[in-house]
Design a protein around this motif. Structure first.
Motif, short mmCIF file in Angstrom:
data_model
loop_
_atom_site.label_atom_id
_atom_site.label_comp_id
_atom_site.label_asym_id
_atom_site.label_seq_id
_atom_site.Cartn_x
_atom_site.Cartn_y
_atom_site.Cartn_z
N ASN A 37 0.84 -1.20 0.00
CA ASN A 37 0.00 0.00 0.00
C ASN A 37 0.87 1.25 0.00
OD1 ASN A 37 -1.46 2.30 1.08
ND2 ASN A 37 -3.10 0.84 1.57
N TYR A 39 0.30 4.40 0.68
CA TYR A 39 0.13 5.26 1.85
C TYR A 39 0.96 4.75 3.03
CZ TYR A 39 -1.94 7.37 5.98
OH TYR A 39 -2.11 8.01 7.17
N TRP A 40 0.80 3.45 3.34
CA TRP A 40 1.52 2.88 4.49
C TRP A 40 3.02 2.80 4.23
CZ3 TRP A 40 -0.68 3.36 8.80
CH2 TRP A 40 -2.06 3.26 8.92
N THR A 42 4.80 4.89 2.40
CA THR A 42 5.33 6.25 2.55
C THR A 42 5.43 6.64 4.02
OG1 THR A 42 4.38 6.85 0.41
CG2 THR A 42 4.98 8.65 1.87
N LEU A 43 4.38 6.38 4.77
CA LEU A 43 4.38 6.74 6.20
C LEU A 43 5.43 5.96 6.98
CD1 LEU A 43 3.01 8.37 8.46
CD2 LEU A 43 1.47 6.41 8.78
N VAL A 181 6.72 11.93 0.52
CA VAL A 181 5.46 12.11 -0.21
C VAL A 181 5.72 12.14 -1.71
CG1 VAL A 181 3.57 13.74 -0.64
CG2 VAL A 181 4.25 13.22 1.71
N GLY A 184 6.53 8.67 -2.90
CA GLY A 184 5.32 7.83 -2.87
C GLY A 184 4.41 8.12 -4.04
N TYR A 188 3.84 5.59 -7.18
CA TYR A 188 2.50 5.04 -7.39
C TYR A 188 2.01 5.36 -8.80
CZ TYR A 188 -2.48 4.24 -6.91
OH TYR A 188 -3.76 3.80 -7.09
#
Length: 198
Positions: A37, A39-40, A42-43, A181, A184, A188
């Motif tokens: 994923n 989002y995860w 990147t975080l 960010v 990511g 993506y």
């Protein structure tokens, strides 16, 4: 079993991001390409990379004071060893040392100068870092660090260049957030674009 494997993959992203010289520029695209994923990834990569930076910044002052204290003790011990010798022995040793030193002085001076010159030569990354620091200061240095020197080395260099700890921490984490960010999003949509072409 599948959930455990996914957790392990995210732990691996965290660990890889935390390792110096393995930057988010590499970790995020590889993790997203492997199907995790975005989002995860990147975080977690951001947290994994930011945590060592904050530890480096917090520990740098203690390391510097430890080095200074060690150097002071070493100089004090050398001075005490000279002071403890009897006066006659010191004068005899001094005369023999002066004779030996005049013979070896030119050789030692040349080797010392060569050694000092080689020790003071900064690395290629160090030269690039100093050039960027002189031109852009802490904000520019922090924002370019992931691509130029690596963020871990950049934090140490910023502190060595006498940057205050708080602004260093703020700028380095801000830079990491922007780079995370960006990587990511680019990863993506870049992978999506490549799938669209096929």
């Amino acid at each position: 079993m599948n959930t455990l494997m996914q957790i392990w993959e995210y732990v691996l992203v965290f660990v890889m991001a935390a390792i110096p010289w393995v930057e988010i520029v590499l970790v995020i695209p590889l993790a997203i390409a492997s199907g995790l994923n975005p989002y995860w990834v990147t975080l977690i990569a951001f947290i994994g990379n930011a945590l060592p930076i904050l530890i480096i910044i917090a520990a740098y002052e203690k390391w510097e004071s430890w080095r200074a204290e060690r150097k002071r003790r070493k100089e004090l011990a050398e001075q005490e060893s000279v002071d403890l010798q009897p006066a006659e022995l010191q004068s005899t040793e001094l005369q023999s040392t002066e004779l030996q030193s005049t013979e070896l002085q030119s050789t030692e001076l040349q080797s010392t100068e060569a050694q000092d010159a080689s020790e003071e030569q900064p690395s290629k990354r160090g030269k690039r870092g100093r050039k960027i620091w002189n031109k852009y200061g802490l904000p520019g240095f922090a924002l370019l660090a992931p691509a130029v020197t690596g963020i871990h080395l950049a934090a140490v260099m910023a502190l060595a260049f006498k940057s205050p700890k708080r602004p260093t921490a703020i700028w380095m984490t801000t830079s990491l957030a922007l780079w995370s960010v960006t990587m990511g999003v680019v990863s993506y949509y870049g992978l999506g674009w490549l799938d669209w072409i096929r």
